[in-house]
Design a protein around this motif. Sequence first.
Motif, PDB file in Angstrom:
ATOM      1  N   LYS A  34      26.333  14.490  -0.922  1.00  0.00           N
ATOM      2  CA  LYS A  34      26.243  15.655  -1.206  1.00  0.00           C
ATOM      3  C   LYS A  34      26.282  16.511   0.103  1.00  0.00           C
ATOM      4  CE  LYS A  34      26.336  16.019  -5.826  1.00  0.00           C
ATOM      5  NZ  LYS A  34      27.536  16.796  -6.190  1.00  0.00           N
ATOM      6  N   LEU A  35      26.925  17.384   0.856  1.00  0.00           N
ATOM      7  CA  LEU A  35      26.576  18.040   1.773  1.00  0.00           C
ATOM      8  C   LEU A  35      25.640  19.165   1.654  1.00  0.00           C
ATOM      9  CD1 LEU A  35      30.349  19.078   2.614  1.00  0.00           C
ATOM     10  CD2 LEU A  35      29.112  17.709   4.266  1.00  0.00           C
ATOM     11  N   VAL A  45      23.776  14.547   2.782  1.00  0.00           N
ATOM     12  CA  VAL A  45      23.427  13.440   2.481  1.00  0.00           C
ATOM     13  C   VAL A  45      23.691  12.199   1.677  1.00  0.00           C
ATOM     14  CG1 VAL A  45      22.076  14.616   0.500  1.00  0.00           C
ATOM     15  CG2 VAL A  45      20.658  13.184   1.070  1.00  0.00           C
ATOM     16  N   LEU A  46      22.898  11.307   1.964  1.00  0.00           N
ATOM     17  CA  LEU A  46      23.652   9.972   1.224  1.00  0.00           C
ATOM     18  C   LEU A  46      22.658   9.298   0.353  1.00  0.00           C
ATOM     19  CD1 LEU A  46      26.565   8.310   3.345  1.00  0.00           C
ATOM     20  CD2 LEU A  46      26.956   9.536   1.801  1.00  0.00           C
ATOM     21  N   ILE A  53      18.138  11.455  -6.680  1.00  0.00           N
ATOM     22  CA  ILE A  53      16.628  12.064  -6.166  1.00  0.00           C
ATOM     23  C   ILE A  53      18.020  13.219  -7.071  1.00  0.00           C
ATOM     24  CG2 ILE A  53      16.750  11.108  -3.582  1.00  0.00           C
ATOM     25  CD1 ILE A  53      19.264  12.952  -2.943  1.00  0.00           C
ATOM     26  N   SER A  54      16.618  13.822  -7.569  1.00  0.00           N
ATOM     27  CA  SER A  54      16.900  15.327  -7.929  1.00  0.00           C
ATOM     28  C   SER A  54      16.613  16.240  -6.359  1.00  0.00           C
ATOM     29  CB  SER A  54      15.081  15.372  -9.088  1.00  0.00           C
ATOM     30  OG  SER A  54      14.487  16.387  -7.623  1.00  0.00           O
ATOM     31  N   ARG A  55      16.074  16.293  -5.741  1.00  0.00           N
ATOM     32  CA  ARG A  55      16.091  17.558  -4.303  1.00  0.00           C
ATOM     33  C   ARG A  55      16.085  16.673  -3.341  1.00  0.00           C
ATOM     34  NH1 ARG A  55      10.242  18.175  -2.871  1.00  0.00           N
ATOM     35  NH2 ARG A  55       9.347  18.022  -4.246  1.00  0.00           N
ATOM     36  N   PHE A  56      16.217  17.701  -2.048  1.00  0.00           N
ATOM     37  CA  PHE A  56      16.231  17.380  -0.699  1.00  0.00           C
ATOM     38  C   PHE A  56      16.227  18.248   0.003  1.00  0.00           C
ATOM     39  CE2 PHE A  56      18.627  16.157   3.334  1.00  0.00           C
ATOM     40  CZ  PHE A  56      17.904  14.824   3.415  1.00  0.00           C
ATOM     41  N   TYR A  66      19.921  18.434  -6.102  1.00  0.00           N
ATOM     42  CA  TYR A  66      21.275  17.760  -5.530  1.00  0.00           C
ATOM     43  C   TYR A  66      22.370  18.012  -6.778  1.00  0.00           C
ATOM     44  CZ  TYR A  66      23.361  13.202  -4.410  1.00  0.00           C
ATOM     45  OH  TYR A  66      23.942  12.757  -3.952  1.00  0.00           O
ATOM     46  N   ARG A  67      21.762  18.497  -7.634  1.00  0.00           N
ATOM     47  CA  ARG A  67      23.136  18.690  -9.547  1.00  0.00           C
ATOM     48  C   ARG A  67      23.553  19.903  -9.123  1.00  0.00           C
ATOM     49  NH1 ARG A  67      17.865  17.501 -11.652  1.00  0.00           N
ATOM     50  NH2 ARG A  67      16.991  15.236 -12.231  1.00  0.00           N
TER      51      ARG A  67
END
Length: 384
Positions: A34-35, A45-46, A53-56, A66-67
Motif C-alpha cells: 500500500k502507498l 509498505v510491503l 497487519i491492521s495498521r502501519f 491498512y484496510r
Amino acid sequence: MNPDLVRLLALQGDQTLYSSLFARSYFTNNIKGKLCPTLGCNHAVLVESGKTISRFTCKCLFTFCYRCLQESHEPVSCAVANCWAAETVKQTQNWQAVFLRNCPICEQSLQVNGENKHMRCPSCNYHFCKTCLCSWLENGHWAADYFTHICTEVKLIEVAEISEDRAIASKELNRYQDTLEHWHDIDRDQHQTLGKLLTLQLAELKILAEKQGLQLSETSFVTDVWLQIAECKRVFKWASVYDYYILAFKDKNRRSLFDDLSRQGAYVMAHLCTVASELRKFIATDAPAAEFQDFRERLCFKSSVAKNFFKNMAIAIQRGYTDMKALRTVLCSRESVQRRPAEEDVGTSSRVTRSADVTSEWICEHCSFPNDNTAARICVMCYH
C-alpha cells in the motif's frame, strides 16, 4: 509504454512524472503493498508473505489503517469510522431542522434568531411566528407599541409532531457538537505531539546524543516514546467516537467498563507524559550519565506500560466486553501466553497471591487496573 522510450523522447519533467506514476501503478492492484495516503508522501509498505497487519506508521509519522487507508482508527472498525465521516451530513440536516424555517409565503429559508419568535422574510416582507408559522399579527395583543403573538392551540397541535422531531434533532445535534469538539481537541493535541517529535528528530536528538556521548541511533527510544504518546491520544480520540455511538446499545455495564478504562488510560498517559517531560533537562544541561540512564529506563518502562494497556483497551472495546470480570478472564489468558520469557523467570516473591479473605482484587500501581486476587501478581492489562 517502454520506459527506455520515455527516457529517450520525453522532457525531464515528464520523465519524473512517468517514473512516479509507474512506481505507483505497482501498488494499485497489489494486495501485499500500500502507498501512504498522506498527500505528497511517496513511501509505501510491503507486507511479507504470510503476515497480516491492521495498521502501519509511515516515515512521515502518519499512522493509517491498512484496510481503508484512513487514519488508523482503533478501537472502532472501518465501518464506524466511515459512519463518523458521514455524520456531518446527517447533522447538517439536523441543524437545518433546528435553526432554519421556510417562509410560509415564498418558501425562502430563514435562520432562526435566538429565542425571538418573531421572524420577517426579507424577500416578501412577511412577518410570522417561528413556532406555529402563522402571521405574526393573526392572534395576540398589543402592549404599548409592542405586539405579543399568541400561538393558537389548533396550530400548536398541527405542528406538534414537527416540534417533537425538532427537539430530537436539537438533542442529537448538541451531542454531536460536544463529541466533535472533544474529537478535534484530542486531534490537535495529537498533531502537536507529532510536531514535537519532528522538532526532536531535526535538531534536539543530535544535541542529546552529543551531551550524553551517544550515537544518534541510540536515541531512537525517544522517537518510540513520542510515537507511543501520539498513539495513546489517537486511541482516546477514536474512543470518543465509540462513546458517541455506544448510546445506541443502552448498555449500562458496557458504559461503566468504558468509563473505567478511559479513566485508567488517562492515568497511564499522564504518568508517561510526566516522565517524558524530563527530557528537556537532559537536552538543556550536561546531566550525569547515570542520571540519564535512570531516566531512560523509567521512560521506556512507562512507554511499555502504555503500549500494553492501550492495546488491551482497544481489544476490550472492539470485542464489546460488558464487565470487568469477563475482561480480566480473557486478558489473564492472553497475559499467560504473551508474557515475556524474562517475566516467567521472576521469583515467586514478586508475584505472590493474596489470600481471598484479605481482598477480592488488587490494583496495579502502574495502570490502576483492578486485577483478580487469584491471578499472579503481574497485571493482566499492562503486563507489569
